[in-house]
Design a protein around this motif. Structure first.
Motif, PDB file in Angstrom:
ATOM      1  N   ASN A  74       0.929  -1.419   0.019  1.00 15.79           N
ATOM      2  CA  ASN A  74      -0.061  -0.252  -0.008  1.00 15.79           C
ATOM      3  C   ASN A  74       1.032   1.351   0.560  1.00 15.79           C
ATOM      4  N   TYR A  75       1.558   1.841  -0.950  1.00 14.22           N
ATOM      5  CA  TYR A  75       2.026   2.792  -1.470  1.00 14.22           C
ATOM      6  C   TYR A  75       1.880   3.403  -0.044  1.00 14.22           C
ATOM      7  N   PRO A  76       1.115   4.658  -0.469  1.00 22.27           N
ATOM      8  CA  PRO A  76       0.558   5.989   0.789  1.00 22.27           C
ATOM      9  C   PRO A  76       1.275   5.614   1.959  1.00 22.27           C
ATOM     10  N   ILE A  77       0.376   3.777   2.572  1.00 15.75           N
ATOM     11  CA  ILE A  77       1.423   3.794   3.529  1.00 15.75           C
ATOM     12  C   ILE A  77       2.865   3.537   4.237  1.00 15.75           C
ATOM     13  N   GLU A  78       3.542   3.355   2.466  1.00 16.80           N
ATOM     14  CA  GLU A  78       4.477   2.720   3.242  1.00 16.80           C
ATOM     15  C   GLU A  78       5.189   4.000   3.197  1.00 16.80           C
ATOM     16  N   MET A  79       4.719   4.926   1.668  1.00 20.20           N
ATOM     17  CA  MET A  79       5.279   6.604   1.936  1.00 20.20           C
ATOM     18  C   MET A  79       5.227   7.253   3.454  1.00 20.20           C
ATOM     19  N   PHE A  80       4.059   6.727   4.362  1.00 13.49           N
ATOM     20  CA  PHE A  80       3.974   7.259   5.625  1.00 13.49           C
ATOM     21  C   PHE A  80       4.968   7.176   6.488  1.00 13.49           C
ATOM     22  N   ASN A  81       5.441   5.854   5.845  1.00 14.58           N
ATOM     23  CA  ASN A  81       6.451   5.031   6.990  1.00 14.58           C
ATOM     24  C   ASN A  81       7.758   5.696   6.796  1.00 14.58           C
ATOM     25  N   TYR A  82       7.855   5.590   5.754  1.00 15.05           N
ATOM     26  CA  TYR A  82       9.057   6.565   5.007  1.00 15.05           C
ATOM     27  C   TYR A  82       9.608   8.088   5.938  1.00 15.05           C
ATOM     28  N   HIS A  83       8.352   8.527   5.892  1.00 13.39           N
ATOM     29  CA  HIS A  83       8.287   9.338   6.061  1.00 13.39           C
ATOM     30  C   HIS A  83       8.431   9.898   7.873  1.00 13.39           C
ATOM     31  N   ALA A  84       8.265   8.741   8.737  1.00  7.06           N
ATOM     32  CA  ALA A  84       8.402   8.921  10.244  1.00  7.06           C
ATOM     33  C   ALA A  84       9.454   8.030   9.952  1.00  7.06           C
ATOM     34  N   TRP A  85      10.392   7.593   9.266  1.00  2.95           N
ATOM     35  CA  TRP A  85      11.568   7.185   9.984  1.00  2.95           C
ATOM     36  C   TRP A  85      12.665   8.290   9.040  1.00  2.95           C
ATOM     37  N   ALA A  86      12.219   9.143   8.117  1.00  3.15           N
ATOM     38  CA  ALA A  86      13.101   9.997   8.044  1.00  3.15           C
ATOM     39  C   ALA A  86      12.867  10.597   8.931  1.00  3.15           C
ATOM     40  N   ASN A  87      11.785  11.618   9.416  1.00  2.03           N
ATOM     41  CA  ASN A  87      11.900  12.323  10.356  1.00  2.03           C
ATOM     42  C   ASN A  87      12.956  11.610  11.669  1.00  2.03           C
ATOM     43  N   GLN A  88      12.775  10.283  12.598  1.00  5.13           N
ATOM     44  CA  GLN A  88      13.336  10.139  13.250  1.00  5.13           C
ATOM     45  C   GLN A  88      15.223   9.687  13.188  1.00  5.13           C
ATOM     46  N   THR A  89      15.700   9.538  11.689  1.00  2.68           N
ATOM     47  CA  THR A  89      16.820   9.902  11.256  1.00  2.68           C
ATOM     48  C   THR A  89      17.629  10.766  11.502  1.00  2.68           C
ATOM     49  N   ILE A  90      16.592  11.896  10.317  1.00  5.83           N
ATOM     50  CA  ILE A  90      17.716  13.704  11.182  1.00  5.83           C
ATOM     51  C   ILE A  90      17.190  13.415  12.299  1.00  5.83           C
ATOM     52  N   LEU A  91      16.090  13.828  13.216  1.00  8.76           N
ATOM     53  CA  LEU A  91      16.363  14.085  14.470  1.00  8.76           C
ATOM     54  C   LEU A  91      17.280  13.219  15.349  1.00  8.76           C
ATOM     55  N   GLY A  92      17.559  12.048  14.810  1.00  9.49           N
ATOM     56  CA  GLY A  92      18.654  11.111  14.895  1.00  9.49           C
ATOM     57  C   GLY A  92      20.335  12.026  15.159  1.00  9.49           C
ATOM     58  N   ARG A  93      20.487  13.098  14.161  1.00  8.93           N
ATOM     59  CA  ARG A  93      21.445  12.886  13.380  1.00  8.93           C
ATOM     60  C   ARG A  93      21.854  14.230  14.190  1.00  8.93           C
ATOM     61  N   ILE A  94      20.711  15.131  14.582  1.00  8.83           N
ATOM     62  CA  ILE A  94      20.570  16.579  15.654  1.00  8.83           C
ATOM     63  C   ILE A  94      20.939  15.956  16.937  1.00  8.83           C
ATOM     64  N   LYS A  95      20.420  14.762  17.411  1.00  9.34           N
ATOM     65  CA  LYS A  95      20.628  14.704  19.382  1.00  9.34           C
ATOM     66  C   LYS A  95      22.358  14.545  18.877  1.00  9.34           C
ATOM     67  N   GLU A  96      23.075  14.473  18.216  1.00  7.75           N
ATOM     68  CA  GLU A  96      24.078  13.825  18.514  1.00  7.75           C
ATOM     69  C   GLU A  96      25.444  15.359  18.418  1.00  7.75           C
ATOM     70  N   LEU A  97      24.488  15.890  18.279  1.00  8.70           N
ATOM     71  CA  LEU A  97      24.513  17.932  18.224  1.00  8.70           C
ATOM     72  C   LEU A  97      24.359  18.690  19.420  1.00  8.70           C
ATOM     73  N   PRO A  98      25.395  19.274  19.931  1.00  5.70           N
ATOM     74  CA  PRO A  98      24.689  20.033  21.028  1.00  5.70           C
ATOM     75  C   PRO A  98      23.456  20.429  20.835  1.00  5.70           C
ATOM     76  N   SER A  99      23.070  20.784  21.964  1.00  5.68           N
ATOM     77  CA  SER A  99      21.862  20.882  21.633  1.00  5.68           C
ATOM     78  C   SER A  99      21.425  22.558  20.989  1.00  5.68           C
ATOM     79  N   SER A 100      21.912  23.396  21.022  1.00  5.30           N
ATOM     80  CA  SER A 100      22.194  24.538  20.894  1.00  5.30           C
ATOM     81  C   SER A 100      21.817  24.518  19.036  1.00  5.30           C
ATOM     82  N   VAL A 101      21.965  23.780  18.112  1.00 10.17           N
ATOM     83  CA  VAL A 101      21.844  23.314  17.419  1.00 10.17           C
ATOM     84  C   VAL A 101      20.578  23.434  16.909  1.00 10.17           C
ATOM     85  N   LEU A 102      19.750  23.396  17.765  1.00  6.69           N
ATOM     86  CA  LEU A 102      17.845  23.441  16.959  1.00  6.69           C
ATOM     87  C   LEU A 102      17.890  25.131  17.401  1.00  6.69           C
ATOM     88  N   SER A 103      18.175  26.050  17.790  1.00  6.49           N
ATOM     89  CA  SER A 103      17.940  27.500  18.060  1.00  6.49           C
ATOM     90  C   SER A 103      18.781  28.554  17.416  1.00  6.49           C
TER      91      SER A 103
END
Length: 171
Positions: A3-32
């Motif tokens: 089901n491609y819409p669900i597959e794309m949503f699952n990708y979206h959720a994964w990609a959000n967590q992936t980039i957030l995982g990278r941001i978590k590796e950096l100093p917290s000040s990077v967000l602001s």
């Protein structure tokens, strides 16, 4: 069958967590830290992705777009931690997944009254695909912002997702 819409949503959720995982590796000040980009800070960009995801979820669950926009703008607070964003996105992703499980037909059509673009018929699947596409666009902004701040980003392309997710887990 995928089901491609669900597959794309699952990708979206994964990609959000992936980039957030990278941001978590950096100093917290990077967000602001302010940058010259589409948004003044990475936190603003992440908040935008989240608020729009939430708005579309509210529409999918029956709220009119105008009301969903107002509801999301009332709760559009900028967070100061990547963990906070990761938790927010994870909770909303689970709400979407619960909604998917309750939907027998993602091709069902609704009348969308977009205050910026007008009225049109659209399917649930089109909305879900838009959510994924919108997230990809703005994760690109976040990647650029990270580079402007002197940090590497991380790959979060759909093709990489194919290799990260166990076969059969997305449908």
């Amino acid at each position: 069958m995928t089901n491609y819409p669900i597959e794309m949503f699952n990708y979206h959720a994964w990609a959000n967590q992936t980039i957030l995982g990278r941001i978590k590796e950096l100093p917290s000040s990077v967000l602001s830290q302010e940058v010259n980009s589409s948004y003044p800070t990475i936190a603003h960009a992440l908040n935008h992705i989240y608020v729009v995801d939430k708005m579309w979820y509210l529409i999918l669950t029956g709220m009119e777009m105008r009301e969903a926009l107002q509801e999301c703008m009332r709760h559009a607070d900028i967070l100061d931690s990547a963990d906070g964003y990761a938790e927010r996105f994870a909770q909303l992703s689970e709400q979407y997944r619960e909604w998917f499980r309750s939907q027998p037909d993602l091709e069902q059509s609704i009348l969308l009254d977009n205050p910026f673009a007008g009225i049109r018929q659209t399917s649930y699947s089109e909305i879900v695909l838009h959510v994924a596409n919108h997230g990809s666009y703005h994760r690109g902004n976040v990647s650029t912002m990270l580079r402007q701040l002197g940090h590497a980003s991380t790959m979060n392309d759909y093709a990489l997702y194919w290799y990260q997710e166990p076969v059969g887990s997305a449908s």
